[in-house]
Design a protein around this motif. Structure first.
Motif, mmCIF file in Angstrom:
data_model
loop_
_atom_site.group_PDB
_atom_site.id
_atom_site.type_symbol
_atom_site.label_atom_id
_atom_site.label_comp_id
_atom_site.label_asym_id
_atom_site.label_seq_id
_atom_site.Cartn_x
_atom_site.Cartn_y
_atom_site.Cartn_z
ATOM 1 N N CYS A 194 0.848 -1.189 0.000
ATOM 2 C CA CYS A 194 0.000 0.000 0.000
ATOM 3 C C CYS A 194 0.891 1.248 0.000
ATOM 4 O O CYS A 194 1.753 1.392 0.853
ATOM 5 N N CYS B 11 0.133 3.305 3.650
ATOM 6 C CA CYS B 11 0.526 2.834 4.983
ATOM 7 C C CYS B 11 1.682 1.848 4.938
ATOM 8 O O CYS B 11 2.259 1.513 5.968
ATOM 9 N N ILE C 74 1.656 -1.345 4.198
ATOM 10 C CA ILE C 74 1.367 -2.734 4.504
ATOM 11 C C ILE C 74 1.508 -3.583 3.234
ATOM 12 O O ILE C 74 1.219 -3.116 2.130
ATOM 13 N N CYS D 232 -5.696 -3.095 4.672
ATOM 14 C CA CYS D 232 -5.626 -1.828 5.379
ATOM 15 C C CYS D 232 -6.873 -1.023 5.045
ATOM 16 O O CYS D 232 -7.624 -1.382 4.142
ATOM 17 N N CYS E 223 -6.877 2.119 4.100
ATOM 18 C CA CYS E 223 -6.561 3.295 3.295
ATOM 19 C C CYS E 223 -7.516 3.402 2.109
ATOM 20 O O CYS E 223 -7.930 2.403 1.532
#
Ligand SMILES: [Zn+2]
Ligand SMILES: [Zn+2]
Length: 174
Positions: free
Chosen positions: A144, A147, A149, A156, A158
């Motif tokens: 991502c 963030c 991840i 996540c 997002c």
């Protein structure tokens, strides 16, 4: 650090010079900023010399590791490469005829006229054999951008405008 395999050309005139060597990964690592060996590299081949040219042909086999382009997880792949290289001694390269020839034929390398550095050939061949883009798997979801991840292993919250990267690239062209 000195070369592991260097073939002196002094006594090679008119003869065939066979070579074979097994490099331990740590002897060649890192191959470049993205490639590392995970298993020994086997190289074998032969050197032939005619008056002012040297021909080197052979085979490299090993396993290498790179990062996935999307998620940065390590990806391992087999490397198997045949090579056939022409060398022209540095002094002859200076003469225009040879220089024109080498510009036309990218497989021609220039060397110091005394020895062939097999270590360098092996590294070069591994770099050429490893694709410039590698994915851990075709459907890798990547990281991502917000963030960080790894989206293969976690979700996540997002909010991303889910644009296919290929379309995003097209968008940037306009
Ligand atoms: Zn991946
Ligand atoms: Zn996220």
């Amino acid at each position: 650090m000195g070369a592991f395999v260097r073939i002196e050309l002094e006594n090679l005139e008119g003869r065939k010079g066979d070579f074979a060597h097994v490099y331990q990964p740590e002897e060649l690592n890192p191959i470049d900023e993205r490639i590392r060996l995970t298993e020994p590299a086997h190289v074998s081949g032969r050197v032939r010399r005619s008056r002012n040219q040297v021909f080197v042909e052979g085979h490299v086999e090993t396993r290498a590791q790179v990062e996935c382009d999307r998620c940065l997880q390590p990806v391992e792949l087999p490397v198997s490469a045949d090579f056939a290289l022409d060398y022209i001694p540095g002094a002859d390269y200076e003469s225009s005829e040879a220089a024109e020839l080498t510009e036309a034929e990218m497989s021609v390398s220039v060397f110091d006229g005394e020895a062939i550095d097999v270590d360098e050939i092996v590294k070069e061949q591994i770099v050429l054999a490893v694709p410039t883009r590698m994915l851990c798997r075709d459907e890798c979801k990547g990281i991502c951008p917000q963030c960080g991840i790894d989206k293969n292993t976690g979700e996540c919250k997002c909010v991303t405008d889910d644009i296919d990267p290929r379309w995003a690239a097209l968008k940037n062209l306009t």
